[in-house]
Design a protein around this motif. Structure first.
Motif, PDB file in Angstrom:
ATOM      1  N   GLN A   8      55.330  75.063  35.898  1.00 39.70           N
ATOM      2  CA  GLN A   8      56.544  75.829  35.600  1.00 39.70           C
ATOM      3  C   GLN A   8      57.145  75.402  34.261  1.00 39.70           C
ATOM      4  O   GLN A   8      57.700  76.229  33.532  1.00 39.70           O
ATOM      5  CB  GLN A   8      57.569  75.672  36.722  1.00 39.70           C
ATOM      6  CG  GLN A   8      58.874  76.419  36.504  1.00 39.70           C
ATOM      7  CD  GLN A   8      58.690  77.931  36.408  1.00 39.70           C
ATOM      8  OE1 GLN A   8      57.642  78.471  36.760  1.00 39.70           O
ATOM      9  NE2 GLN A   8      59.708  78.627  35.903  1.00 39.70           N
ATOM     10  N   LEU A   9      57.015  74.118  33.919  1.00 38.43           N
ATOM     11  CA  LEU A   9      57.491  73.642  32.618  1.00 38.43           C
ATOM     12  C   LEU A   9      56.758  74.373  31.493  1.00 38.43           C
ATOM     13  O   LEU A   9      57.377  74.828  30.526  1.00 38.43           O
ATOM     14  CB  LEU A   9      57.284  72.135  32.500  1.00 38.43           C
ATOM     15  CG  LEU A   9      57.576  71.508  31.126  1.00 38.43           C
ATOM     16  CD1 LEU A   9      59.016  71.775  30.694  1.00 38.43           C
ATOM     17  CD2 LEU A   9      57.292  70.016  31.143  1.00 38.43           C
ATOM     18  N   LYS A  12      57.992  77.894  31.224  1.00 32.96           N
ATOM     19  CA  LYS A  12      59.301  77.972  30.574  1.00 32.96           C
ATOM     20  C   LYS A  12      59.186  77.758  29.068  1.00 32.96           C
ATOM     21  O   LYS A  12      59.913  78.379  28.282  1.00 32.96           O
ATOM     22  CB  LYS A  12      60.258  76.937  31.169  1.00 32.96           C
ATOM     23  CG  LYS A  12      61.004  77.422  32.383  1.00 32.96           C
ATOM     24  CD  LYS A  12      61.910  78.609  32.048  1.00 32.96           C
ATOM     25  CE  LYS A  12      62.599  79.133  33.292  1.00 32.96           C
ATOM     26  NZ  LYS A  12      63.346  80.382  33.018  1.00 32.96           N
ATOM     27  N   THR A  16      60.354  80.634  26.514  1.00 33.14           N
ATOM     28  CA  THR A  16      61.370  80.333  25.504  1.00 33.14           C
ATOM     29  C   THR A  16      60.859  80.589  24.098  1.00 33.14           C
ATOM     30  O   THR A  16      61.575  81.137  23.249  1.00 33.14           O
ATOM     31  CB  THR A  16      61.838  78.872  25.645  1.00 33.14           C
ATOM     32  OG1 THR A  16      62.271  78.640  26.999  1.00 33.14           O
ATOM     33  CG2 THR A  16      62.991  78.566  24.704  1.00 33.14           C
ATOM     34  N   ILE A 218      64.640  66.811  30.944  1.00 30.77           N
ATOM     35  CA  ILE A 218      64.107  67.417  32.172  1.00 30.77           C
ATOM     36  C   ILE A 218      63.609  66.320  33.098  1.00 30.77           C
ATOM     37  O   ILE A 218      62.789  65.489  32.707  1.00 30.77           O
ATOM     38  CB  ILE A 218      62.972  68.407  31.844  1.00 30.77           C
ATOM     39  CG1 ILE A 218      63.506  69.539  30.969  1.00 30.77           C
ATOM     40  CG2 ILE A 218      62.360  68.964  33.128  1.00 30.77           C
ATOM     41  CD1 ILE A 218      62.440  70.473  30.460  1.00 30.77           C
ATOM     42  N   GLY A 222      62.291  69.043  37.787  1.00 31.95           N
ATOM     43  CA  GLY A 222      62.537  70.251  37.019  1.00 31.95           C
ATOM     44  C   GLY A 222      63.987  70.471  36.656  1.00 31.95           C
ATOM     45  O   GLY A 222      64.324  71.456  35.992  1.00 31.95           O
ATOM     46  N   LEU A 224      67.269  70.239  34.542  1.00 33.07           N
ATOM     47  CA  LEU A 224      67.554  70.050  33.125  1.00 33.07           C
ATOM     48  C   LEU A 224      69.004  69.621  32.955  1.00 33.07           C
ATOM     49  O   LEU A 224      69.921  70.298  33.409  1.00 33.07           O
ATOM     50  CB  LEU A 224      67.281  71.330  32.335  1.00 33.07           C
ATOM     51  CG  LEU A 224      67.394  71.208  30.804  1.00 33.07           C
ATOM     52  CD1 LEU A 224      66.385  72.117  30.111  1.00 33.07           C
ATOM     53  CD2 LEU A 224      68.801  71.526  30.294  1.00 33.07           C
ATOM     54  N   SER A 240      67.813  74.345  36.344  1.00 35.87           N
ATOM     55  CA  SER A 240      66.459  74.075  36.799  1.00 35.87           C
ATOM     56  C   SER A 240      65.484  74.960  36.044  1.00 35.87           C
ATOM     57  O   SER A 240      65.777  76.130  35.759  1.00 35.87           O
ATOM     58  CB  SER A 240      66.331  74.337  38.300  1.00 35.87           C
ATOM     59  OG  SER A 240      64.967  74.266  38.704  1.00 35.87           O
ATOM     60  N   ILE A 241      64.319  74.400  35.724  1.00 32.18           N
ATOM     61  CA  ILE A 241      63.308  75.198  35.040  1.00 32.18           C
ATOM     62  C   ILE A 241      62.736  76.279  35.956  1.00 32.18           C
ATOM     63  O   ILE A 241      62.016  77.158  35.495  1.00 32.18           O
ATOM     64  CB  ILE A 241      62.175  74.306  34.483  1.00 32.18           C
ATOM     65  CG1 ILE A 241      61.445  73.580  35.623  1.00 32.18           C
ATOM     66  CG2 ILE A 241      62.703  73.341  33.450  1.00 32.18           C
ATOM     67  CD1 ILE A 241      60.221  72.793  35.148  1.00 32.18           C
ATOM     68  N   ASP A 247      66.279  80.935  29.890  1.00 28.15           N
ATOM     69  CA  ASP A 247      65.230  80.173  29.230  1.00 28.15           C
ATOM     70  C   ASP A 247      65.783  78.783  28.896  1.00 28.15           C
ATOM     71  O   ASP A 247      66.954  78.477  29.166  1.00 28.15           O
ATOM     72  CB  ASP A 247      64.691  80.901  27.993  1.00 28.15           C
ATOM     73  CG  ASP A 247      65.726  81.079  26.891  1.00 28.15           C
ATOM     74  OD1 ASP A 247      66.699  80.303  26.830  1.00 28.15           O
ATOM     75  OD2 ASP A 247      65.573  82.001  26.073  1.00 28.15           O
ATOM     76  N   LEU A 248      64.952  77.919  28.312  1.00 32.59           N
ATOM     77  CA  LEU A 248      65.366  76.531  28.083  1.00 32.59           C
ATOM     78  C   LEU A 248      66.537  76.424  27.112  1.00 32.59           C
ATOM     79  O   LEU A 248      67.455  75.614  27.308  1.00 32.59           O
ATOM     80  CB  LEU A 248      64.175  75.716  27.561  1.00 32.59           C
ATOM     81  CG  LEU A 248      63.014  75.540  28.545  1.00 32.59           C
ATOM     82  CD1 LEU A 248      61.845  74.840  27.867  1.00 32.59           C
ATOM     83  CD2 LEU A 248      63.455  74.771  29.789  1.00 32.59           C
TER      84      LEU A 248
END
Length: 321
Positions: A8-9, A12, A16, A218, A222, A224, A240-241, A247-248
């Protein structure tokens, strides 16, 4: 970090980059000891670099490590993938090994020293960070000699949230800078090799770090946060991611912000763009607790830069004639 969180990171990061047209990302893997999870991150790093490169974005990866773990696999991979290392070191043997011991009770300095030299020999970018407190103040001059001899970039940061003997701090910092001054006369690149705390004598800025502006932290689940020091604090805003709506960059921008929480003294200070009031998380009444030390050493840092440039001019004239 679970494999699904790691996946998932990457998702993301891609989302982004696509949405924001970002061309460069710095990913710092810290811990604990991140090299203990090196095999887990190898595949991710290669995949992420490849995918993001195709999107026009460069991924720069660093390990923030105590460097007690290093093997041929890590060396080979790091050379091939432009991996960088930030090494935590408290001092030479006596001062490092007081707190940094292996489970068998032996100190870690000899291992760190050997591994540092391996990184340097393999032309792998490495820098050293020393957190200065009462336990290692006395060893700063000898550590300075050591780091200058290795010719690696190094940073001295004053410990946060603890009282430090101000007189001894000034004494041993002064001795260390005297060593640096001597080294400048032999051609050592002071401006490119040393940083004191978060001071920005050449960049000049409005905030201390990227947190809340273009960076965040992070956690393994997950989450942030504004900064890693907030991990686990229930009263701090966190995202959370796994959040599909942000988005980040959006998460970072909507998190906590401390940039304007500065004292009146700071707003009037001639060094306000150099120290930016220090780390916002640890300010006391809106200013860095080491304000007095900064006023002592900022002029000295500029003086050493001037000496360095004068030495370069003198060397150039000798070559020209």
């Amino acid at each position: 970090m679970l494999a699904e969180t790691q996946t998932q990171l990457l998702n993301k990061l891609v989302e982004t980059v696509n949405r924001r047209k970002i061309t460069s990302i710095k990913l710092r893997l810290a811990g604990g000891e991140p090299l203990g999870q090196f095999k887990f991150w190898k595949g991710f790093i290669v995949e992420a670099k490849t995918i993001l490169k195709d999107l026009g974005c460069k991924l720069i990866v660093s390990f923030i490590t105590n460097l007690t773990i290093l093997n041929e696999d890590i060396l080979t991979f790091s050379k091939a993938n432009d991996i960088r290392f930030g090494v935590s070191l408290d001092g030479l043997e006596q001062h490092n090994d007081t707190a940094r011991k292996f489970r068998n009770g032996l100190g870690s300095f000899k291992v760190i020293d050997e591994n540092l030299r391996k990184l340097i020999a393999n032309n792998i970018p490495v820098s050293v960070n020393t957190v200065v407190g009462n336990h290692n103040l006395e060893g700063l001059p000898s550590l300075t000699h050591y780091l200058i001899a290795l010719d690696v970039p190094f940073r001295y940061s004053i410990v946060k949230g603890e009282a430090v003997d101000a007189q001894l701090l000034e004494k041993y910092l002064s001795e260390s800078y005297a060593i640096m001054q001597d080294a400048i006369q032999t051609g050592w690149a002071f401006s490119n090799r040393h940083q004191f705390c978060d001071l920005k004598p050449n960049e000049l800025g409005f905030q201390t770090c990227t947190s809340g502006f273009s960076g965040g932290a992070i956690y393994v689940d997950g989450t942030l946060n504004y900064c890693h020091v907030h991990f686990g604090e229930a009263n701090q805003p966190a995202f959370s991611i796994f959040d599909e709506d942000r988005d980040l960059v959006n998460m970072i921008e909507q998190g906590s912000h401390y940039e304007d929480m500065k004292s009146t003294d700071c707003s009037l200070c001639k060094y306000k763009a150099v120290c930016t009031s220090g780390c916002p998380v640890y300010r006391v009444n809106g200013k860095d607790p080491q304000c007095t030390i900064y006023h002592k050493f900022i002029p000295l840092i500029y003086e050493l830069q001037a000496r360095e440039r004068l030495k370069l001019l003198q060397d150039y004239k000798m070559i020209a004639t």
